[in-house]
Design an enzyme around this catalytic site. Structure first.
Site, PDB file in Angstrom:
ATOM      1  N   TRP A 103      67.033 -63.116  76.043  1.00 26.88           N
ATOM      2  CA  TRP A 103      68.163 -62.303  76.519  1.00 26.88           C
ATOM      3  C   TRP A 103      67.717 -61.198  77.451  1.00 26.88           C
ATOM      4  O   TRP A 103      68.384 -60.914  78.450  1.00 26.88           O
ATOM      5  CB  TRP A 103      68.984 -61.774  75.348  1.00 26.88           C
ATOM      6  CG  TRP A 103      69.703 -62.903  74.663  1.00 26.88           C
ATOM      7  CD1 TRP A 103      69.442 -63.404  73.419  1.00 26.88           C
ATOM      8  CD2 TRP A 103      70.755 -63.722  75.200  1.00 26.88           C
ATOM      9  NE1 TRP A 103      70.269 -64.471  73.155  1.00 26.88           N
ATOM     10  CE2 TRP A 103      71.079 -64.685  74.227  1.00 26.88           C
ATOM     11  CE3 TRP A 103      71.440 -63.740  76.418  1.00 26.88           C
ATOM     12  CZ2 TRP A 103      72.071 -65.648  74.421  1.00 26.88           C
ATOM     13  CZ3 TRP A 103      72.430 -64.699  76.614  1.00 26.88           C
ATOM     14  CH2 TRP A 103      72.739 -65.632  75.636  1.00 26.88           C
ATOM     15  N   ASP A 170      70.572 -53.561  74.816  1.00 29.48           N
ATOM     16  CA  ASP A 170      71.467 -54.669  74.484  1.00 29.48           C
ATOM     17  C   ASP A 170      71.265 -54.909  72.995  1.00 29.48           C
ATOM     18  O   ASP A 170      70.256 -55.477  72.567  1.00 29.48           O
ATOM     19  CB  ASP A 170      71.097 -55.917  75.291  1.00 29.48           C
ATOM     20  CG  ASP A 170      71.853 -57.168  74.818  1.00 29.48           C
ATOM     21  OD1 ASP A 170      72.666 -57.062  73.885  1.00 29.48           O
ATOM     22  OD2 ASP A 170      71.616 -58.250  75.398  1.00 29.48           O
ATOM     23  N   LYS A 194      79.075 -61.222  66.586  1.00 29.35           N
ATOM     24  CA  LYS A 194      78.048 -61.433  65.565  1.00 29.35           C
ATOM     25  C   LYS A 194      78.412 -60.643  64.302  1.00 29.35           C
ATOM     26  O   LYS A 194      78.813 -61.216  63.301  1.00 29.35           O
ATOM     27  CB  LYS A 194      76.663 -61.032  66.078  1.00 29.35           C
ATOM     28  CG  LYS A 194      76.069 -62.039  67.064  1.00 29.35           C
ATOM     29  CD  LYS A 194      76.282 -61.650  68.478  1.00 29.35           C
ATOM     30  CE  LYS A 194      75.453 -62.376  69.514  1.00 29.35           C
ATOM     31  NZ  LYS A 194      75.297 -63.797  69.487  1.00 29.35           N
TER      32      LYS A 194
HETATM   33  N1  PMP Z   1      72.616 -60.526  74.525  1.00 29.54           N
HETATM   34  C1  PMP Z   1      72.305 -60.986  73.297  1.00 29.54           C
HETATM   35  C2  PMP Z   1      71.251 -60.277  72.519  1.00 29.54           C
HETATM   36  C3  PMP Z   1      72.963 -62.091  72.774  1.00 29.54           C
HETATM   37  O1  PMP Z   1      72.657 -62.545  71.555  1.00 29.54           O
HETATM   38  C4  PMP Z   1      73.975 -62.734  73.529  1.00 29.54           C
HETATM   39  C5  PMP Z   1      74.753 -63.919  73.003  1.00 29.54           C
HETATM   40  N2  PMP Z   1      74.209 -64.661  72.042  1.00 29.54           N
HETATM   41  C6  PMP Z   1      74.240 -62.228  74.806  1.00 29.54           C
HETATM   42  C7  PMP Z   1      73.565 -61.135  75.262  1.00 29.54           C
HETATM   43  C8  PMP Z   1      75.289 -62.885  75.665  1.00 29.54           C
HETATM   44  O2  PMP Z   1      76.532 -62.613  75.136  1.00 29.54           O
HETATM   45  P1  PMP Z   1      77.865 -63.289  75.696  1.00 29.54           P
HETATM   46  O3  PMP Z   1      77.750 -64.751  75.444  1.00 29.54           O
HETATM   47  O4  PMP Z   1      78.917 -62.609  74.886  1.00 29.54           O
HETATM   48  O5  PMP Z   1      77.943 -62.969  77.138  1.00 29.54           O
END
Ligand code: PMP
Length: 363
Positions: A103, A170, A194
């Protein structure tokens, strides 16, 4: 009331507290005598106004968010924020990113569209958060992902940046699972799907002094200053998701565990669940989690079976035993158990017994 539902280890959208789901079901057609579902209400009416205000107040209290931070209820998700944060904070200048998994790597790539991104440190194929960050004093901010959902790497302490550069976190996949040290943070964001509620809502916590620097090309609906000035009502907010999140906040506030209450209880329960699961993995000859013990995630526990050929029967038998969504992310393979706030201790106990039973038959 005991549940007959299976335990759902999905990484997000993820399991939600059953009492919350029951309340949502009970209020679906008529929210508290209003004659409407929350989905059908005007976001500017007094009923929804009360829902939003209570949700924000409870969240601020739970996470002890200081008065100089705004809480924004937005849309766009974590990946959206990878663009929205640079559009608001980078001033077209420099961003330093510490890569600790998939991520944060994605955040760095998206940031490059708006700013000069430098990777200050990179975990690469390793399993421990790298030290020695090459930080630039003139960066607009430093970005980290405090819980890598796919790789299972979590910061248990936030870094203390001594050069005055704001830290952006994040925290999508461990938001509300533990306290946040706001003295070290300039901005925190996370998708709701989550620990918090349905997909479609993104929470942003932003320090006042970071508002007001958006690039001209930043869409108004994603300009933090505009959203803050309009109390998350510049555009229509994700009303139903905010309502469910508000119920989750009330559930967290009331949770009791090991003589603790609220966020402290949730955190202790998460510590105990994670210890139980990692303990079982480490004691086994069949399963393996490679993450360094200093940064193992309490929320997302990836593990490999020593023999890949067993993966399919593992998943089929787990499902038959009432343990759902254990398949690992395709980029890393193997398994992953996401054990968010709403996963009860009994769910992890059931998983651990299954792990032992499966190993005794296939180890
Ligand atoms: N950052 C993290 C740490 C994530 O776990 C996720 C999704 N699993 C995201 C960003 C992306 O999120 P979204 O699919 O809501 O854009």
């Amino acid at each position: 009331m005991t549940s007959s539902r299976p335990f759902n280890f999905a990484p997000g959208p993820a399991t939600l507290p059953e009492p919350v789901l029951r309340q949502v079901a009970a209020e679906m057609l008529d929210w508290q005598g209003s004659g409407m579902s929350v989905m059908e209400m005007s976001h500017r009416g007094k009923e929804f106004g009360a829902i939003l205000e209570r949700a924000e107040t409870d969240l601020r209290e739970l996470l002890a968010v200081p008065g100089n931070f705004r809480i924004l209820f937005m849309q766009g998700g974590g990946l959206g924020e990878n663009a929205v944060v640079p559009l608001n904070l980078s001033r077209g200048g420099k961003i330093d990113v510490v890569v600790t998994g998939s991520w944060s790597r994605k955040s760095a790539a998206e940031g490059r569209r708006y700013a000069d991104v430098q990777i200050a440190a990179d975990i690469g194929k390793g399993y421990a958060i790298p030290g020695d960050w090459a930080l630039r004093d003139d960066a607009a901010y430093v970005h980290i992902c405090t819980n890598e959902t796919i790789d299972g790497v979590e910061f248990h302490d936030l870094p203390l940046l001594t050069n005055g550069v704001p830290l952006v976190i994040d925290c999508s996949s461990h938001l509300l699972s533990r306290p946040i040290d706001w003295s070290r943070v300039g901005l925190a964001f996370g998708g709701a799907q989550k620990n918090i509620g349905p997909a479609g809502m993104t929470l942003v916590f932003v320090r006042d002094d970071l508002l007001g620097h958006a690039l001209d090309i930043c869409p108004s609906a994603f300009n933090y200053e505009t959203v803050a000035a309009n109390h998350s009502m510049y555009n229509t907010p994700p009303t139903f998701a905010i309502y469910v999140a508000g119920l989750v906040f009330q559930w967290v506030k009331a949770l009791e565990y090991a003589g603790k209450r609220g966020l402290a209880a949730v955190e202790q329960r998460n510590i105990d669940k994670a210890a139980l699961l990692y303990g079982a993995l480490d004691a086994s000859g069949l399963y393996e989690n490679r993450v360094d013990s200093s940064c193992r995630s309490r929320m997302n526990v990836p593990f490999l079976l020593r023999d890949d050929k067993l993966n399919e029967s593992f998943l089929t038998q787990a499902k038959a035993a009432g343990l759902l969504s254990l398949k690992g992310h395709k980029s890393v393979g193997g398994m992953r158990a996401s054990i968010y706030n709403a996963m009860p201790l009994e769910g992890v106990q059931a998983l651990v017994s299954f792990l032992k039973d499966f190993e005794s038959r296939h180890g």
